[in-house]
Design a protein around this motif. Structure first.
Motif, PDB file in Angstrom:
ATOM      1  N   LEU A  62      22.312 -15.962  36.834  1.00 17.46           N
ATOM      2  CA  LEU A  62      22.119 -14.935  36.557  1.00 17.46           C
ATOM      3  C   LEU A  62      22.887 -14.226  35.414  1.00 17.46           C
ATOM      4  O   LEU A  62      22.848 -13.183  34.820  1.00 17.46           O
ATOM      5  CB  LEU A  62      22.504 -13.948  37.653  1.00 17.46           C
ATOM      6  CG  LEU A  62      21.545 -14.023  38.950  1.00 17.46           C
ATOM      7  CD1 LEU A  62      21.915 -12.887  40.190  1.00 17.46           C
ATOM      8  CD2 LEU A  62      20.049 -13.973  38.660  1.00 17.46           C
ATOM      9  N   HIS A  98      20.634  -7.713  33.801  1.00 23.86           N
ATOM     10  CA  HIS A  98      20.704  -7.229  35.263  1.00 23.86           C
ATOM     11  C   HIS A  98      19.787  -6.111  35.388  1.00 23.86           C
ATOM     12  O   HIS A  98      19.666  -5.140  34.451  1.00 23.86           O
ATOM     13  CB  HIS A  98      22.063  -6.693  35.837  1.00 23.86           C
ATOM     14  CG  HIS A  98      22.815  -8.186  36.018  1.00 23.86           C
ATOM     15  ND1 HIS A  98      22.866  -8.918  36.955  1.00 23.86           N
ATOM     16  CD2 HIS A  98      23.854  -8.406  34.978  1.00 23.86           C
ATOM     17  CE1 HIS A  98      23.667  -9.992  36.615  1.00 23.86           C
ATOM     18  NE2 HIS A  98      24.359  -9.626  35.669  1.00 23.86           N
ATOM     19  N   TYR A 105      16.188  -8.294  41.916  1.00 25.14           N
ATOM     20  CA  TYR A 105      15.371  -7.793  40.905  1.00 25.14           C
ATOM     21  C   TYR A 105      14.030  -6.870  41.627  1.00 25.14           C
ATOM     22  O   TYR A 105      13.185  -7.748  42.413  1.00 25.14           O
ATOM     23  CB  TYR A 105      14.615  -8.680  40.140  1.00 25.14           C
ATOM     24  CG  TYR A 105      15.608  -9.126  39.021  1.00 25.14           C
ATOM     25  CD1 TYR A 105      15.977  -8.646  37.686  1.00 25.14           C
ATOM     26  CD2 TYR A 105      16.555 -10.590  39.216  1.00 25.14           C
ATOM     27  CE1 TYR A 105      16.975  -9.000  36.788  1.00 25.14           C
ATOM     28  CE2 TYR A 105      17.367 -10.842  38.571  1.00 25.14           C
ATOM     29  CZ  TYR A 105      17.594  -9.976  37.261  1.00 25.14           C
ATOM     30  OH  TYR A 105      18.625 -10.561  36.334  1.00 25.14           O
TER      31      TYR A 105
END
Length: 740
Positions: free
Chosen positions: A94, A99, A159
């Motif tokens: 990630l 983000h 997400y």
């Protein structure tokens, strides 16, 4: 995400359908998002026990299946769930992505993780491959399963903007601000093109049914749960379904329906309606209402671009024997498919229409024909011996009437509308739709209707812009009708022109209405002046008409020789005067001259009384000169000419015979009910436009010409498509299960 919460663990073990429904209820009603991975693993576990394992046991033992429901313990479900979480988080770094909002690179990375872990040695079109249970235990997923796994994996990564988008036979994901971005994450059909990460704009531009013209079902988290439930496959084999699995699917769909999550999901509504048709639930809406709700959702939310809601309802009517309604629904489905271009990826919807045209419609027409043949009211065996005509010792049986379906022009109109939609679907496509097999079945279906029924249609040809196109014959007929109307108008205006100064005077008065010595009158004064002038016009016209009649009579009298009044009358006059009190005088003898060979008196029998209805229906009722109008009487210069016009008018009436009466010509016509209008069929495809005359002809159907027209390839555009790099063959996709 919330993960596997303690509140969720309290529902285990799951021992019956009710406990599973309560687990889903808690997930859908809580403040956080439903855990897609947990629910998919749970449903997949139950489906595997009730379908795959039972199929193996059935083959081994051959015994009858008994109702069971597996006990779902917490340990295996929790272990599979954590396996999925660890696999996704361990494969995606990630730190390389932003983000909060997903990017195309992130979606492509997640789909690559799912894609690369799949087994290479399985058939993707097998059943029960849509859940994460199948992925975690056998590394196998179908087309829908891959897309769902990508969405569940993005949820695991935190997400929340990545959601599932569903067409009627394909799935992809949406992401970004308000779901504006799209990305392919799976394969479809038998194509081996790797499109992962690409937007679907190319498919939308090609007008492919697979992408619904840009109107897919864009899911929320709750609708993704509905998609998971709707994808359940309760089949054990091709002939047997699991009752427990179907009941669980039905209960979960009702839960989602009651919570409002199926309102924008037409296919889920259709699946629920199918289940309700088999096993109705008390105090719930009937199947027909659910089918119509699916059609309504497609019209309101998706611009009427979905085909399956109409085919669902058409199959429902077909199973219930409501064949006319089934034809109507299939015609509406074809009306939707006409807006697309057919290509090789539209295999499923092609099979749907192929089944309708090659199996359902022929079986329907055969069924109604046999029912008409064996019906007591229509069967020849039910007729008496006297009802058959005998010729040369052979009796000719009475012909069997057609069934109501085959005798209904509206049903024939629905059938043609279905074929017109399929033909227009083919136009502009890279792959042809209709082949000789289609043409044979179409001709057989059309030939089931009699020529009289086929001719009772009003076929309109529609252009590219939706305008009505008229052929040469229709234009000629319209010109003839206009000429007739103009000639009738001129004939009506001729007697008005012969009234001389009266008409001019009336026009002069009308022109000067409302004026007095050049000053325009206002208010009541102008209205009173106009009324008085209109009364003067009416009295003036009446006076002129009387003067015209008097002048005509005087002109006729002037032609009589005054010296002939002093001559002795004809010798037959005295005899006629003596006998006219006993018999009726013959008008032909009087009008044609006294020297004619016909009898001076009309023969009279007991049955020669005039029919009252016939007398009242005569055109000359109320006219002192039968067969003549007042205008022709005034124009006639002698009794002989009047007799000629009378006989000519009677001859015209006789030649008309049984011509259709014109409404409004008599008092009785005011109470006649007008004939219903002919059903209207709109042809927009080039192939069906060319068949207009053949389809509506009253003679024998030209089957060869129809087949040649339907199989013509001139409407197909051959387009060479370049193959994408990195091709990978995964076979065909999961197909929507059909009910037999």
């Amino acid at each position: 995400m919330a993960g596997f919460r303690d509140e969720d663990k309290r529902h285990f073990p799951l021992q019956d359908i009710k406990s599973v429904v309560e687990l889903f209820r808690s997930q859908l009603s809580c403040s956080v998002e439903p855990n897609l991975a947990l629910l998919s693993v749970t449903l997949g576990y139950i489906e595997n026990v009730l379908t795959n394992n039972r199929a193996l046991n059935k083959v081994d033992s051959g015994a009858n299946l008994e109702p069971i429901f597996p006990v779902v313990e917490l340990a295996p479900v929790e272990a599979l769930y954590h396996k999925f979480v660890c696999q996704i988080k361990g494969s995606v770094d990630l730190s390389q992505f932003t983000h909060g909002v997903a990017t195309r690179d992130l979606v492509k990375k997640v789909s690559d993780v799912i894609w690369s872990s799949l087994s290479r040695s399985y058939h993707t079109d097998r059943a029960h491959l849509q859940s994460l249970y199948s992925y975690l235990t056998g590394n196998r997923l179908d087309c829908f399963g891959v897309a769902f796994a990508v969405v569940a994996a993005c949820q695991v990564l935190g997400y929340k903007d990545v959601h599932l988008a569903l067409s009627e036979d394909h799935a992809w994901v949406t992401f970004g601000d308000k779901g504006a971005e799209t990305a392919e994450v799976t394969w479809h059909g038998k194509g081996n093109e790797d499109k992962r990460g690409q937007p679907i704009s190319v498919g939308v531009a090609e007008k492919s049914w697979l992408y619904l013209y840009g109107y897919p079902v864009q899911c929320t988290r709750s609708m993704e749960v509905a998609a998971m439930v709707s994808a359940i496959n309760p089949s054990i084999d091709s002939h047997t379904d699991s009752i427990e699995m179907a009941s669980l699917q039905q209960e979960l769909l009702w839960l989602l329906y009651d919570m409002g999550h199926l309102r924008k999901y037409p296919m889920a509504l259709g699946n629920l309606a199918d289940l309700e048709e088999i096993d109705p639930t008390p105090d719930k809406p009937p199947p027909i209402q659910l089918f119509h709700e699916g059609i309504h959702a497609g019209k309101v939310y998706y611009n009427n671009q979905h085909v399956y809601p109409y085919t669902y309802l058409g199959s429902h009517h077909y199973r219930r024997g409501q064949f006319k309604d089934a034809l109507h629904c299939w015609a509406q489905a074809a009306n939707v498919i006409r807006s697309y271009n057919y290509n090789r990826e539209d295999e499923e919807i092609y099979k749907e229409f192929l089944e309708i045209a090659h199996e359902l419609i022929p079986n329907m027409l055969k069924s109604v024909s046999l029912s008409a043949l064996h019906s007591p009211a229509l069967s020849p065996a039910s007729s008496t011996d006297d009802s058959s005509e005998k010729s040369n010792g052979r009796s000719t049986p009475v012909s069997v009437p057609l069934s109501p379906l085959l005798n209904d022009p509206e049903c024939f109109a629905y059938l043609l509308q279905l074929y017109d939609g399929i033909c227009q679907w083919e136009e502009g496509s890279s792959t042809p739709v209709l082949h000789i097999g289609w043409a044979k079945h179409i001709v057989q279906s059309i030939n089931s209707f009699s020529p009289q029924v086929r001719s009772k249609l009003n076929i309109l040809l529609i252009g590219d812009q939706g305008e009505v196109i008229k052929d040469e014959e229709e234009e000629e007929e319209e010109e003839k009708e206009k000429d007739k109307d103009e000639s009738k108008t001129e004939e009506k205006e001729e007697p008005k022109k012969g009234r001389g100064r009266g008409s001019k005077g009336s026009r002069a008065v009308a022109k000067g209405k409302g004026e007095k010595n050049g000053v325009v009158l206002k208010g009541k004064e102008a209205k009173g002046k106009a009324d008085s002038q209109s009364r003067q016009e009416h009295s003036g016209n009446t006076r002129l008409t009387n003067e015209t009649l008097l002048s005509t009579i005087e002109s006729l009298a002037s032609k009589v020789d005054p010296d002939s009044q002093n001559e002795a009358p004809h010798p037959n006059i005295a005899d006629l005067a003596a006998k006219c009190g006993e018999n009726i005088l013959n008008p032909e003898y009087l009008l044609g001259g006294l020297e004619r060979s016909c009898s001076p008196f009309a023969t009279r029998t007991a049955d020669s009384r005039p029919d009252v209805s016939e007398f009242l229906s005569q055109r000359s009722n109320g006219n002192p000169f039968p067969g003549m109008t007042m205008e022709s009487v005034l124009k006639a210069e002698s009794p002989a000419e009047m007799a000629f016009q009378t006989s000519q008018g009677q001859g015209d009436a006789a030649s008309r015979g049984n011509a259709a009466p014109v409404l409004g010509t008599t008092e009785d016509d005011k109470f006649k009910v007008p004939m219903p209008p002919l059903p209207i069929v709109k042809f927009a495809s080039a192939k069906m436009k060319g068949l207009k005359e053949l389809l509506t002809s009253t003679g024998k159907l030209n089957a060869s010409a129809i087949k040649l027209q339907l199989t013509a390839q001139s409407q197909v555009q051959v387009v060479k498509r370049s193959r994408m790099s990195g091709d990978f063959d995964y076979g065909s996709s999961r197909r929507r299960p059909r009910r037999e």
